[in-house]
Design a protein around this motif. Structure first.
Motif, PDB file in Angstrom:
ATOM      1  N   SER A   1      -0.196   4.697  -8.775  1.00  0.00           N
ATOM      2  CA  SER A   1       0.033   4.165  -7.447  1.00  0.00           C
ATOM      3  C   SER A   1      -0.727   5.018  -6.446  1.00  0.00           C
ATOM      4  CB  SER A   1       1.539   4.223  -7.148  1.00  0.00           C
ATOM      5  OG  SER A   1       1.780   3.965  -5.787  1.00  0.00           O
ATOM      6  N   VAL A   2      -1.360   4.360  -5.471  1.00  0.00           N
ATOM      7  CA  VAL A   2      -2.102   5.067  -4.434  1.00  0.00           C
ATOM      8  C   VAL A   2      -1.370   4.979  -3.094  1.00  0.00           C
ATOM      9  CG1 VAL A   2      -4.269   5.083  -3.116  1.00  0.00           C
ATOM     10  CG2 VAL A   2      -4.312   4.709  -5.582  1.00  0.00           C
ATOM     11  N   SER A   3      -0.831   3.789  -2.782  1.00  0.00           N
ATOM     12  CA  SER A   3      -0.239   3.568  -1.464  1.00  0.00           C
ATOM     13  C   SER A   3       0.802   2.462  -1.546  1.00  0.00           C
ATOM     14  CB  SER A   3      -1.353   3.170  -0.491  1.00  0.00           C
ATOM     15  OG  SER A   3      -0.849   2.682   0.722  1.00  0.00           O
ATOM     16  N   LEU A   4       1.859   2.607  -0.726  1.00  0.00           N
ATOM     17  CA  LEU A   4       2.845   1.533  -0.615  1.00  0.00           C
ATOM     18  C   LEU A   4       2.496   0.564   0.501  1.00  0.00           C
ATOM     19  CD1 LEU A   4       6.173   3.517  -1.102  1.00  0.00           C
ATOM     20  CD2 LEU A   4       5.045   1.992  -2.732  1.00  0.00           C
ATOM     21  N   GLU A   5       1.891   1.054   1.578  1.00  0.00           N
ATOM     22  CA  GLU A   5       1.516   0.244   2.734  1.00  0.00           C
ATOM     23  C   GLU A   5       0.056   0.455   3.059  1.00  0.00           C
ATOM     24  OE1 GLU A   5       3.328  -1.955   4.526  1.00  0.00           O
ATOM     25  OE2 GLU A   5       5.061  -1.692   3.238  1.00  0.00           O
TER      26      GLU A   5
ATOM     27  N   PRO B   1       0.027  -2.015  -0.468  1.00  0.00           N
ATOM     28  CA  PRO B   1       0.209  -1.658  -1.878  1.00  0.00           C
ATOM     29  C   PRO B   1      -1.143  -1.546  -2.589  1.00  0.00           C
ATOM     30  CG  PRO B   1       0.793  -3.960  -1.522  1.00  0.00           C
ATOM     31  CD  PRO B   1       0.489  -3.375  -0.171  1.00  0.00           C
ATOM     32  N   LEU B   2      -1.450  -0.320  -3.032  1.00  0.00           N
ATOM     33  CA  LEU B   2      -2.714  -0.045  -3.717  1.00  0.00           C
ATOM     34  C   LEU B   2      -2.444   0.730  -4.997  1.00  0.00           C
ATOM     35  CD1 LEU B   2      -4.858   1.260  -0.691  1.00  0.00           C
ATOM     36  CD2 LEU B   2      -4.921  -1.035  -1.698  1.00  0.00           C
TER      37      LEU B   2
ATOM     38  N   CYS C   1      -4.293  -7.535  -9.109  1.00  0.00           N
ATOM     39  CA  CYS C   1      -4.998  -6.823  -8.051  1.00  0.00           C
ATOM     40  C   CYS C   1      -6.321  -7.468  -7.666  1.00  0.00           C
ATOM     41  CB  CYS C   1      -5.301  -5.403  -8.517  1.00  0.00           C
ATOM     42  SG  CYS C   1      -3.832  -4.495  -9.022  1.00  0.00           S
TER      43      CYS C   1
ATOM     44  N   GLU D   1     -10.482  -3.302  -4.010  1.00  0.00           N
ATOM     45  CA  GLU D   1     -10.747  -2.870  -2.641  1.00  0.00           C
ATOM     46  C   GLU D   1     -11.937  -1.915  -2.598  1.00  0.00           C
ATOM     47  OE1 GLU D   1      -8.732  -3.012   0.553  1.00  0.00           O
ATOM     48  OE2 GLU D   1      -8.268  -4.919  -0.413  1.00  0.00           O
TER      49      GLU D   1
ATOM     50  N   ILE E   1      -9.922   1.027  -6.965  1.00  0.00           N
ATOM     51  CA  ILE E   1      -8.702   0.934  -6.175  1.00  0.00           C
ATOM     52  C   ILE E   1      -8.475  -0.549  -5.933  1.00  0.00           C
ATOM     53  CG2 ILE E   1      -7.599   1.444  -3.961  1.00  0.00           C
ATOM     54  CD1 ILE E   1      -9.213   4.071  -3.961  1.00  0.00           C
TER      55      ILE E   1
ATOM     56  N   ARG F   1      -5.955  -3.694  -4.437  1.00  0.00           N
ATOM     57  CA  ARG F   1      -4.845  -4.141  -3.587  1.00  0.00           C
ATOM     58  C   ARG F   1      -3.950  -5.026  -4.448  1.00  0.00           C
ATOM     59  NH1 ARG F   1      -3.829  -4.918   2.090  1.00  0.00           N
ATOM     60  NH2 ARG F   1      -5.831  -3.886   2.419  1.00  0.00           N
TER      61      ARG F   1
END
Length: 171
Positions: A48-52, A54-55, A129, A132, A144, A146
């Motif tokens: 996981s890279v980001s929640l906001e 989601p990445l 996904c 991105e 990466i 999305r």
């Protein structure tokens, strides 16, 4: 950068591999659908890279078939594998393996609604996904993605792990 750091010896690939084998990793199947054909690869480099927004990130060997496919197709999926998927993980990880068409013929799966890429039946979780960003990193490409869709079809399942060069179970 200090002069010392630019001349410091690098760990050998064998030393590096041995050190990182001490880290348990979840096992996933990364899949893509291209021109009506399904392709997949076993991966332990998924995070996981980001929640906001989601990445997530996957790492793919540069110049591999999957790297080539993912340079053309910008939608892909990841199925997080459970203990019962050990054979699937092994088969999609083999070098000189059978064709993806034959492997998918023996792998229960459904097409993802957002990508059309195969999702492994009974996976602990699936994410679909859209790429991105692609980043060249040594002998790998980092993608990466999305997250378009995320599902947890087997919330009580137990993960398949990779540790010290082999598949393992919790407990």
């Amino acid at each position: 950068m200090s002069p010392q750091s630019s001349t410091a010896p690098l760990a050998s690939p064998d030393e590096f591999r041995a050190a990182l084998s001490q880290l348990a990793a979840g096992v996933a199947l990364v899949t893509v659908r291209d021109a009506g054909e399904d392709a997949g690869m076993t991966a332990t480099s998924f995070l996981s890279v980001s929640l906001e927004p989601p990445l997530v990130l996957i790492s793919v060997r540069e110049d591999s078939r999957m790297d080539e496919l993912l340079s053309r197709v910008d939608r892909w999926a990841v199925s997080l594998l459970g203990e019962q998927h050990r054979t699937i993980a092994s088969r999609f990880a083999m070098k000189g393996r059978l064709s993806d068409r034959l492997l998918f013929a023996d792998t229960p799966h459904t097409p993802g609604p957002a990508t059309g890429a195969p999702l492994v039946t009974g996976a602990l979780a699936t994410v679909e996904c859209h790429t991105e960003q692609r980043i060249a990193a040594g002998d790998h490409t980092l993608l990466i993605g999305r997250v378009l869709e995320a599902r947890v079809p087997a919330p009580d399942g137990r993960p398949l792990l990779y540790f010290r060069g082999g598949y393992r179970k919790l407990g």
